[in-house]
Write a protein that holds these residues in place. Structure first.
Motif, mmCIF file in Angstrom:
data_model
loop_
_atom_site.group_PDB
_atom_site.id
_atom_site.type_symbol
_atom_site.label_atom_id
_atom_site.label_comp_id
_atom_site.label_asym_id
_atom_site.label_seq_id
_atom_site.Cartn_x
_atom_site.Cartn_y
_atom_site.Cartn_z
ATOM 1 N N TRP A 162 -9.279 -18.306 -72.621
ATOM 2 C CA TRP A 162 -9.802 -18.389 -74.005
ATOM 3 C C TRP A 162 -9.627 -17.149 -74.724
ATOM 4 O O TRP A 162 -9.974 -16.109 -74.360
ATOM 5 C CB TRP A 162 -11.481 -18.593 -73.685
ATOM 6 C CG TRP A 162 -11.836 -19.740 -73.131
ATOM 7 C CD1 TRP A 162 -12.233 -19.869 -71.784
ATOM 8 C CD2 TRP A 162 -11.989 -21.108 -73.629
ATOM 9 N NE1 TRP A 162 -12.527 -21.091 -71.476
ATOM 10 C CE2 TRP A 162 -12.442 -21.890 -72.537
ATOM 11 C CE3 TRP A 162 -11.780 -21.488 -74.816
ATOM 12 C CZ2 TRP A 162 -12.616 -23.269 -72.717
ATOM 13 C CZ3 TRP A 162 -11.958 -23.075 -75.057
ATOM 14 C CH2 TRP A 162 -12.486 -23.946 -74.104
ATOM 15 N N ASN A 179 -14.512 -14.057 -74.541
ATOM 16 C CA ASN A 179 -12.915 -14.231 -74.205
ATOM 17 C C ASN A 179 -12.333 -13.623 -72.968
ATOM 18 O O ASN A 179 -13.121 -12.554 -72.605
ATOM 19 C CB ASN A 179 -12.284 -13.745 -75.477
ATOM 20 C CG ASN A 179 -12.479 -14.451 -77.034
ATOM 21 O OD1 ASN A 179 -11.864 -14.226 -77.713
ATOM 22 N ND2 ASN A 179 -13.222 -15.378 -76.805
ATOM 23 N N CYS A 229 -16.695 -20.365 -74.330
ATOM 24 C CA CYS A 229 -15.852 -19.558 -73.417
ATOM 25 C C CYS A 229 -16.842 -19.046 -72.402
ATOM 26 O O CYS A 229 -16.414 -19.004 -71.057
ATOM 27 C CB CYS A 229 -15.573 -18.319 -74.254
ATOM 28 S SG CYS A 229 -14.345 -18.704 -75.670
#
Ligand code: BGC
Length: 457
Positions: free
Chosen positions: A14, A72, A421
């Motif tokens: 991600w 992320n 995420c």
């Protein structure tokens, strides 16, 4: 209320994607700088990239922190050839060291780096020698790439050789919107061929230096439908599709590059993909138009219905992701990363819905067993949008960024992306909270209405 979760595979990447010239600032040795400073009319309101997001001044650190806040685990960015090799054969160790620090900053934050080696910009010395119309650029690019991989390879596994070769070739040499602003079909084809050969050459170069590297490139795909009447315009649609979407990828598989003007045998380019990247944004309507000889009598317009993008972009149709994932995976047989996907949306009124519809489409593809391994939003923060410059309509960032004050402001979508995420999933609850009015439509077959107590019979 029934709950519903769209899970993504374990280890899914991600992230967000950026490109050097769009975020670094102070890039004065490439053809885009020259283009910006030699307008008028090259860039929206004759703007210049200037400081961009000041990453070269070190602000990438705080922006990487924002990526971490969004949970992320990866970031895609590009290195700027004109900084690393400002003159032919002269490499700037300080520039390479800056990129090594960027890579280190990503690792410190548990963000997997993916490095793009060419994202639209060329050093001026390359451009002056004919840019990608000159076959010698292939060798020059190879020398540059080897140097970068030697410097950074120990800490970088994912390499993206070239970003959107078909966009670069057509915007620069057919449509004239990127430097050098040409309208020349022959040169366009030459550029496509040279980029194809360059991709294959550097694929082998990278593997020689770093055998376990994962090397691919980012292919921009557009969704296309023929204008009514379809029996007249389907051939026009097929022409654009075969050239823009198919030719480059098919050449890597078959060793034959089928261009509209001719067929070129390129057997050496086969077997040079570990993964394929998909960049996806818009859908267009295609038709024949006898008044448009410059674009081969082909006209690309926007559908009248659907969500319209700004300027002369197309319709925003996130579900197109599925068809492109399907075609790319079937054609290449390789794992796929969505290397860019996003929407220009300054007030963030569309982005949450866009993100949800896009990821629903990606999830659907995963459930058809297509090997999608990661997703990178374009983009982390507003940046220099090429010919659109800092046009207020073209804001793609999860964060807003004011280039004058350098102030960053989080958009609501950043929170949504962070939740997705963190959960490695898109859930019905997120959909209900971020796009409450559309939850019913977005979760077909799922009971989302409150239960109704029917009167006794
Ligand atoms: C390019 C990016 C660009 C984005 C949005 C992509 O085709 O790779 O550099 O900013 O589109 O227009």
């Amino acid at each position: 209320m029934v709950d519903f979760m769209m899970h993504f595979p374990k280890g899914f990447l991600w992230g967000t994607a950026t490109a050097a010239h769009q975020v670094e600032g102070g890039n004065t040795n490439n053809q885009w700088y020259e283009w910006e400073t030699t307008g008028p009319g090259h860039v929206f309101q004759n703007q210049q990239s200037g400081l961009a997001c000041d990453w070269w001044g070190g602000r990438y650190r705080e922006d990487f922190d924002r990526a971490v806040e969004m949970h992320n685990n990866a970031h895609r960015f590009s290195v700027e050839w004109s900084r690393i090799e400002p003159e032919p054969g002269q490499f700037d160790e300080t520039a390479l060291e800056c990129y090594a620090q960027m890579v280190a900053a990503l690792h410190e934050r548990q963000l997997e780096p993916m490095i793009t080696l060419h994202h639209f910009t060329n050093p001026l010395w390359i451009e002056k020698a004919g840019g990608w119309t000159n076959p010698e650029t292939i060798q020059h690019f190879d020398r540059f790439v080897r140097r970068v991989v030697q410097a950074l390879g120990n800490n970088v596994k994912f390499w993206c050789t070239i970003n959107e070769p078909m966009v670069y070739a057509t915007q620069s040499y057919l449509l004239g919107r990127f430097p050098p602003g040409r309208h020349d079909l022959g040169q366009t084809m030459r550029v496509v061929e040279h980029m194809l050969r360059a991709h294959a050459l550097v694929y082998r170069g990278i593997k020689e230096i770093q055998p376990n590297a994962q090397v691919g490139f980012a292919k921009h795909q557009i969704s296309l439908k023929p204008r009514f009447p379809a029996w007249v315009n389907t051939p026009a649609r097929n022409y654009v599709r075969n050239f823009f979407n198919y030719a480059f990828v098919e050449a890597l598989m078959s060793g034959v590059l089928r261009l509209p003007t001719r067929k070129i045998r390129v057997p050496d380019v086969r077997d040079t993909l570990d993964w394929i990247g998909l960049n996806y944004y818009y859908r267009f309507v295609v038709s024949f138009n006898l008044l448009m000889p410059r674009s081969l009598f082909l006209q690309q317009t926007r559908p009248r219905d659907g969500i319209q993008g700004p300027g002369d972009t197309g319709e925003i149709w996130p579900e197109g992701l599925f068809e492109h994932i399907e075609w790319l995976c079937k054609t290449t047989g390789k794992p796929l990363y969505i290397t860019e996907n996003g929407v220009p949306d300054p007030d963030d009124s569309l982005r949450p819905l866009h993100l949800i519809r896009s990821l629903r489409s990606v999830w659907q593809a995963i459930n058809h067993n297509y090997p999608v391994k990661g997703y990178f939003v374009w983009t982390l923060l507003d940046n220099f949008e090429w010919a659109e410059g800092y046009d207020p309509r073209f804001k793609f960032g999860l964060y807003a960024c004011d280039p004058a004050s350098q102030e960053r402001t989080k958009r609501r979508s950043a929170d949504l992306y962070g939740e997705i995420c963190a959960a490695n999933a898109l859930t019905a609850d997120m959909i209900r909270r971020y796009v409450p009015d559309l939850a019913d439509q977005l979760l077909p077959g799922i009971e989302t209405q409150p239960e109704v107590n029917l009167p006794p019979r």
